[in-house]
Design an enzyme around this catalytic site. Sequence first.
Site, PDB file in Angstrom:
ATOM      1  N   LYS A 118      41.950  14.494  52.159  1.00  0.00           N
ATOM      2  CA  LYS A 118      42.608  14.275  50.875  1.00  0.00           C
ATOM      3  C   LYS A 118      43.600  13.118  50.998  1.00  0.00           C
ATOM      4  CE  LYS A 118      42.589  19.084  49.246  1.00  0.00           C
ATOM      5  NZ  LYS A 118      41.777  18.900  48.038  1.00  0.00           N
ATOM      6  N   ARG A 177      34.429  27.478  48.727  1.00  0.00           N
ATOM      7  CA  ARG A 177      33.170  28.149  48.372  1.00  0.00           C
ATOM      8  C   ARG A 177      32.424  28.620  49.623  1.00  0.00           C
ATOM      9  NH1 ARG A 177      31.266  22.850  45.245  1.00  0.00           N
ATOM     10  NH2 ARG A 177      33.528  22.766  44.992  1.00  0.00           N
TER      11      ARG A 177
HETATM   12  N1  BES Z   1      41.795  23.541  47.257  1.00  0.00           N
HETATM   13  C1  BES Z   1      41.059  22.570  46.539  1.00  0.00           C
HETATM   14  C2  BES Z   1      41.172  22.726  45.028  1.00  0.00           C
HETATM   15  C3  BES Z   1      42.528  22.472  44.432  1.00  0.00           C
HETATM   16  C4  BES Z   1      42.885  21.194  44.044  1.00  0.00           C
HETATM   17  C5  BES Z   1      43.411  23.500  44.234  1.00  0.00           C
HETATM   18  C6  BES Z   1      44.120  20.971  43.485  1.00  0.00           C
HETATM   19  C7  BES Z   1      44.649  23.287  43.667  1.00  0.00           C
HETATM   20  C8  BES Z   1      45.003  22.009  43.295  1.00  0.00           C
HETATM   21  C9  BES Z   1      39.588  22.634  46.910  1.00  0.00           C
HETATM   22  O1  BES Z   1      39.320  23.061  48.193  1.00  0.00           O
HETATM   23  C10 BES Z   1      39.050  21.243  46.806  1.00  0.00           C
HETATM   24  O2  BES Z   1      39.482  20.424  47.536  1.00  0.00           O
HETATM   25  N2  BES Z   1      38.140  21.036  45.872  1.00  0.00           N
HETATM   26  C11 BES Z   1      37.567  19.762  45.659  1.00  0.00           C
HETATM   27  C12 BES Z   1      36.073  19.931  45.512  1.00  0.00           C
HETATM   28  C13 BES Z   1      35.307  18.657  45.560  1.00  0.00           C
HETATM   29  C14 BES Z   1      35.391  18.022  46.917  1.00  0.00           C
HETATM   30  C15 BES Z   1      33.875  18.935  45.187  1.00  0.00           C
HETATM   31  C16 BES Z   1      38.180  19.188  44.391  1.00  0.00           C
HETATM   32  O3  BES Z   1      38.453  19.944  43.463  1.00  0.00           O
HETATM   33  O4  BES Z   1      38.413  17.992  44.356  1.00  0.00           O
HETATM   34 MN    MN Z   2      39.344  21.457  49.596  1.00  0.00          MN
END
Ligand code: BES
Ligand code: MN
Length: 498
Positions: free
Chosen positions: A277, A351
């Site tokens: 990230k 997931r």
């Molecule tokens: N933990 C995150 C989702 C999230 C984002 C929660 C912001 C709270 C605030 C999750 O694991 C994630 O990173 N999801 C990605 C999925 C993508 C890579 C398909 C996302 O939402 O960007």
């Molecule tokens: Mn994630």
Amino acid sequence: MLTVNVTAISLAKLKKTVVLFAFSGNKLGPRAAEFDKAHDGLVTKVIKMSRFHGDKGQILNIPSPHLGAIERVVVLGWGGKAKIKEGTVRKAAVTLGKALDQYGVKEVTALMGEVTSVKVDPIMASAELVEGMELGLYRYDVLRKVSESQKPSMSKLTIMVDSKYVKATANIVTLVAAQTAGCNLARDLVNGPANIVNADTLVEEAKKLADLGVKVEILRQKELEKAGLRMLLSVNKGSDVAPALIVMKWQGAGKGKPFKAVVGKGVTFDTGGYCIKPAQGMVGMKADMAGAAAVLGMMKAIAGRKSAVNVIGVCGCVENMINGQATRPSDVITAYNGKTVEINNTDAEGRLVLGDAMAYIIDKEKPAEVIDIATLTGACMVALGAAYAGLFSNSPRMVKGLQEAGESTGEKLWHLPIGPEYTKMLESKVADLSNIGGQYGGACTAAAFLSEFVDKTDWAHLDIAGVGMAEKIPGGMEITGASGFGVRLLTRYLEAGR
Ligand code: BES
Ligand code: MN
Ligand code: ZN
């Protein structure tokens, strides 16, 4: 936690801080009016000097050094009398709790006689008063030095109701306190940073629930390998902390009755893994275990209330980090249920944890239904903000029951779609499934991925990415930091037995 007493109304016994209630248009209820009369019209006089109108959540603070045992009178607005419904008093009480804390008040007596005249009875209103105040008074300051003057002051709440309501009110207040304790536990865990709250910590918290009669079973690295939860394990490979699957059982409905399972995402920190990230996106990822925290809080609430339900709480606890072992994009993993999954984005890790945890618990315990709760996608947060959590399900019955429970507790759910359109987006060139869909519909493709791991079991998925932390989206909630979203909702849903 507040010490709460319930007694019959006696104006003569009022002391310290007295809380009265008013409706829009400055209509004092009969008891408040009595109090006002007994004190030379003090309340009505001060109201005339102010902008207070009795509107919802409005507060009038009247320090009263001349009233003897009574040091202060606080009037809380409940809004239009006809508009008062479930949740109105709770919401106003959150504001009240915060205000009383600011005034440095220690002891409060609330005169709850008024509500006899509106839809919400005094028993319900008292329950909501306690619930709102406990939630409003919550703070997370275990990690800093707090000076005496900054420490929470409120410690004692006396609720005065008509004598015929005393017993029922006292009973319900005890139940509410057990529920807010569960909610505030979840908030502590979510607010805690990842160097302090990791899988070990969540395991310890689960073990504490044994005192309440919860059966706790823990699977760590070796057991997880043996059981074959390879998707869950793949997320934790880059971490130095061992993963954990926490399985908690509460059998309040007696033997022979089926169990319902609730599974929480417990990613104690989400760096994104090799699909790392950006710095800004990593902020707040200590809260990526809010689903697991909600499950722990729910179990505490249900056991504390000795609820007549059979429930299994499951937490999949991992840390999404990077090292030489960590999962690479394009790695293929065989899930617990035998499906192969190509990891095309290591940041779509929740997931993987949930898919294995759900398939495992369905296989082992054959629950009548499964609910999962997870901070799963940024896409859900973009779509719904902090006002609603996303709800996905293969069961119209569960959609209805969960939405009803959410309306009651003020944790609202918006029904979003799954189905073949989204499942199709999860095609992989080499495996049964890819762990990501296309660029759009991210909340729905994530849910569609999960649906591949529940088979025919009735199932609902709650995406709480937007609602878990109040400060992420401004204006969303009246509380700061972790919200404890899900604890009260799930408790309500399970107890309703729908
Ligand atoms: N933990 C995150 C989702 C999230 C984002 C929660 C912001 C709270 C605030 C999750 O694991 C994630 O990173 N999801 C990605 C999925 C993508 C890579 C398909 C996302 O939402 O960007
Ligand atoms: Mn994630
Ligand atoms: Zn995550």
